[in-house]
Write an enzyme that holds these catalytic residues in place. Sequence first.
Site, mmCIF file in Angstrom:
data_model
loop_
_atom_site.group_PDB
_atom_site.id
_atom_site.type_symbol
_atom_site.label_atom_id
_atom_site.label_comp_id
_atom_site.label_asym_id
_atom_site.label_seq_id
_atom_site.Cartn_x
_atom_site.Cartn_y
_atom_site.Cartn_z
ATOM 1 N N ARG A 114 0.889 -1.171 -0.143
ATOM 2 C CA ARG A 114 0.434 0.048 -0.067
ATOM 3 C C ARG A 114 0.805 0.862 0.120
ATOM 4 O O ARG A 114 2.602 0.875 0.165
ATOM 5 C CB ARG A 114 -0.831 0.012 1.219
ATOM 6 C CG ARG A 114 0.163 -0.113 2.673
ATOM 7 C CD ARG A 114 -0.763 -0.087 3.756
ATOM 8 N NE ARG A 114 -0.888 0.154 4.818
ATOM 9 C CZ ARG A 114 0.057 0.672 5.991
ATOM 10 N NH1 ARG A 114 -0.533 2.052 5.504
ATOM 11 N NH2 ARG A 114 0.561 0.457 7.312
ATOM 12 N N ASN A 152 -4.994 7.664 2.986
ATOM 13 C CA ASN A 152 -4.370 7.224 5.516
ATOM 14 C C ASN A 152 -3.052 7.285 4.786
ATOM 15 O O ASN A 152 -2.329 7.087 4.504
ATOM 16 C CB ASN A 152 -4.590 5.737 4.608
ATOM 17 C CG ASN A 152 -4.300 4.899 5.972
ATOM 18 O OD1 ASN A 152 -4.896 5.920 7.304
ATOM 19 N ND2 ASN A 152 -2.589 4.525 6.296
ATOM 20 N N GLU A 153 -2.803 8.572 6.218
ATOM 21 C CA GLU A 153 -1.592 9.000 6.511
ATOM 22 C C GLU A 153 -0.862 9.223 5.484
ATOM 23 O O GLU A 153 0.793 8.311 5.141
ATOM 24 C CB GLU A 153 -0.791 7.227 7.324
ATOM 25 C CG GLU A 153 -2.098 6.391 8.242
ATOM 26 C CD GLU A 153 -1.399 5.608 9.038
ATOM 27 O OE1 GLU A 153 -0.392 4.929 8.686
ATOM 28 O OE2 GLU A 153 -1.692 5.455 9.654
ATOM 29 N N GLU A 309 -6.988 6.232 14.367
ATOM 30 C CA GLU A 309 -5.916 5.150 15.029
ATOM 31 C C GLU A 309 -5.273 4.702 16.830
ATOM 32 O O GLU A 309 -4.372 6.030 16.532
ATOM 33 C CB GLU A 309 -5.150 4.819 13.685
ATOM 34 C CG GLU A 309 -5.895 4.042 12.465
ATOM 35 C CD GLU A 309 -5.114 3.933 11.708
ATOM 36 O OE1 GLU A 309 -4.291 3.054 11.662
ATOM 37 O OE2 GLU A 309 -5.547 4.326 10.385
ATOM 38 N N TRP A 317 4.436 -4.404 13.738
ATOM 39 C CA TRP A 317 6.054 -3.983 12.905
ATOM 40 C C TRP A 317 7.271 -3.244 13.984
ATOM 41 O O TRP A 317 7.646 -2.697 13.043
ATOM 42 C CB TRP A 317 5.238 -2.176 11.741
ATOM 43 C CG TRP A 317 4.200 -1.471 12.882
ATOM 44 C CD1 TRP A 317 3.015 -2.011 12.726
ATOM 45 C CD2 TRP A 317 4.732 -0.525 13.357
ATOM 46 N NE1 TRP A 317 2.467 -0.515 13.979
ATOM 47 C CE2 TRP A 317 3.367 0.101 13.917
ATOM 48 C CE3 TRP A 317 6.582 0.216 13.699
ATOM 49 C CZ2 TRP A 317 3.329 1.676 14.679
ATOM 50 C CZ3 TRP A 317 6.125 1.154 14.671
ATOM 51 C CH2 TRP A 317 4.796 1.933 15.217
ATOM 52 N N GLU A 357 -1.098 -7.270 8.078
ATOM 53 C CA GLU A 357 -0.865 -7.197 9.475
ATOM 54 C C GLU A 357 -1.940 -8.012 10.070
ATOM 55 O O GLU A 357 -2.951 -8.005 11.258
ATOM 56 C CB GLU A 357 -2.019 -5.502 9.387
ATOM 57 C CG GLU A 357 -1.352 -5.185 8.604
ATOM 58 C CD GLU A 357 -1.601 -3.089 9.024
ATOM 59 O OE1 GLU A 357 -1.021 -2.310 9.904
ATOM 60 O OE2 GLU A 357 -2.326 -3.085 8.297
ATOM 61 N N PHE A 359 -0.611 -10.099 12.562
ATOM 62 C CA PHE A 359 -0.215 -10.193 13.993
ATOM 63 C C PHE A 359 -0.741 -8.643 14.687
ATOM 64 O O PHE A 359 -0.532 -9.178 15.849
ATOM 65 C CB PHE A 359 1.462 -10.804 14.459
ATOM 66 C CG PHE A 359 1.422 -11.997 13.540
ATOM 67 C CD1 PHE A 359 1.041 -13.174 13.545
ATOM 68 C CD2 PHE A 359 2.132 -11.911 12.316
ATOM 69 C CE1 PHE A 359 1.498 -14.489 13.595
ATOM 70 C CE2 PHE A 359 2.722 -13.147 11.309
ATOM 71 C CZ PHE A 359 2.335 -14.152 12.255
ATOM 72 N N HIS A 360 -1.521 -7.935 14.150
ATOM 73 C CA HIS A 360 -2.043 -6.603 14.741
ATOM 74 C C HIS A 360 -2.822 -6.920 15.736
ATOM 75 O O HIS A 360 -3.957 -8.257 15.200
ATOM 76 C CB HIS A 360 -2.213 -5.387 13.260
ATOM 77 C CG HIS A 360 -1.951 -3.940 14.048
ATOM 78 N ND1 HIS A 360 -3.407 -3.793 14.347
ATOM 79 C CD2 HIS A 360 -1.477 -3.680 13.895
ATOM 80 C CE1 HIS A 360 -3.128 -2.365 14.936
ATOM 81 N NE2 HIS A 360 -1.632 -2.331 14.679
#
Length: 666
Positions: A114, A152-153, A309, A317, A357, A359-360
């Site tokens: 992304r 996004n960001e 968020e 990360w 993601e 493991f987020h």
Amino acid sequence: MDGPLIPGLEQIGFGGDYNPDGWPEHVLKEDMELMRRAGVNLVTVGVFSWYAIEPRAGTYDFAWLDATIERLDKAGVGVCLATPTAGPPAWFWRANPDARVLDRQGHTLGTAARGIGCPSSATYRDAAARVASALAERYGEHPAVKLWHVHNEYGVPVFDCYCATSAAAFRTWLRARYGTVAALNRAWGTVFWGQRYSDWAEIEPPVRAATAANPTHQLDYQRFSNDELLDCYRAERDAIRAHSSRPVTTNLMTTNRQTPDYWAWAPEMDLIANDHYLTAEREDAHVDLALSADLTRSYAQGRPWVLMEHSTSAVNWQPRNLAKAPGELRRNSLQHVARGADATLFFQFRAHPFGAEKFHSAMVPQAGPDTRVFREVSELGADLALLRGVLGSRVRAEVAILWDPPSFWAQDLEWRPSVDLDHRAQIEAHYRALWDRNVTVAFAHPAASLDGYRLVIAPASYLLSAAAASNLSRYVSEGGNLLVSYFSGIVNECEHMPDGPMPGQLREVLGLTVEEFLPLRAGQLVRLGGGGLGSRWAEHVELGAATCLDTFADGPASGRPAVAVHAFGSGRAWYLATSPDAATLAGLLASVLATSGVSADVEAGEGLEHVVRRGDGQDFHFWINHSGVDREVGAVGRELLSGTPVAGSITVPAGDVRIVSTVAAG
Ligand SMILES: [Zn+2]
């Protein structure tokens, strides 16, 4: 008090990113039930769903999004609708290979992740504005849609691009900034190393070169890149505004190291939204959280804001992704609310079992709803529902710390006097000392009005424009108190040192000059005459009209001033010529705060955070106990989470939070 931050949302916003692409029907049903149980009232939808909305160029398919929004609307959950432009679909990249980003090292970035297309690419910008427009046309006035979330960001993970399209756009930007090549040559100091230009066409982006590239050239490239990203945001925002009356925002990353200059972004946003993630291994990660929240509120000019968020537990990360301890997600969320957030959302509602993601953490973790995390999320939702009265109230600060991203960009360039010149570490050290005393801080642009602050701190203002320097001088001469740390006011906006000794921009207000920098060895400590310790930095200070408050007792600046104060006009300016240890800085700040008339609150003991939000006739005192010890504080009013009266004092148990509404102090 402000009106509602997000019209139609009458409680603190609570929820998370919701990306149920391709999930089976029974999971979608369960999601609605779990949102009800957790008290969710706002979810962000569609951040990376470009492929679903526009499966082929110019062909839209809204079936999935229609169904998702209808389901949420029926469940009474508001939608923060995202434009999906941080994830262009595979067909876009195949058709438009020129829109790929070329990094500073000359690598074309792959697209199986992304990010963004080249910010200067008309193809990317047009495609992004078209999909934003199509979304706004369809959902702009949908009753469930409360807020727009553009992209996004921005700036993360791509801040700049070095391709031929970007190079051409840079030359156009430079022409507008400088007018003539001669003016650019002067501003960039191109006579040094024989870099002089005779034609705009000769100017390239500052790609990786044989050695340190021209610093002003690099700094201008960052300014240009910031402007290009902001133009991308504006194009999408305007496409939305043509069809929708709902507020438009984008999620900033205010404390990210490579941050855009959000002072330029904030006026373009209907409300300010931020993402914040704890650095899990930091014992004092909650202090960084407070800094992030105060900075975000400052970008919002003191108005409430949205935490778009954060995480319920581990992220995926960092080197070691520590899980949050029991109670921590609640403390984190209420800390953001205490510092002005009127909505607190997580990435993400339900964990994904696949993708980068997996493991987020999430509100509903991989292990499902019968878990500690989901129980804590639900308890938090119930707490937030009790805080309706807090909506629209404001946090006030008597102390400001200067914050100027272009100054950070400039200081981070190559070949500085010491690798230990870390602006972020300097700011964090001063912020920490103030947090320890429960002094609420705002952040300010150095050229913005500083009226109303009793004390302004410049821990790392390497680059100061002439306008900013005269702003600081005026602030002090009119009665303000200013504390400046070393390596401030060194260069102007062209990254040139003004004539004469350093710090050229601040000599007069500080009443001193710096004859020579004397950086310290790694780990070297120097003693100060008053008993304190310094590290990283020393320098040869020559006093003018300033008075010495402390001296270096050893090291390369032995016998020279380490701390000085100067009465200037009706105010005072302090100067700090080293990086003091925490105890030394705390002692100095205690005295500076007292002289400046700033009240501190250390009554309740270490680790107890106290912030006040002020409403109409009501103050909301947030006490957040980060320590392992119960603390007792004085208060009269009503505790909002329990609904019980408080008559004189209240205990804030270890790891817990108490919020007391009192009659306003006036
Ligand atoms: Zn480019």
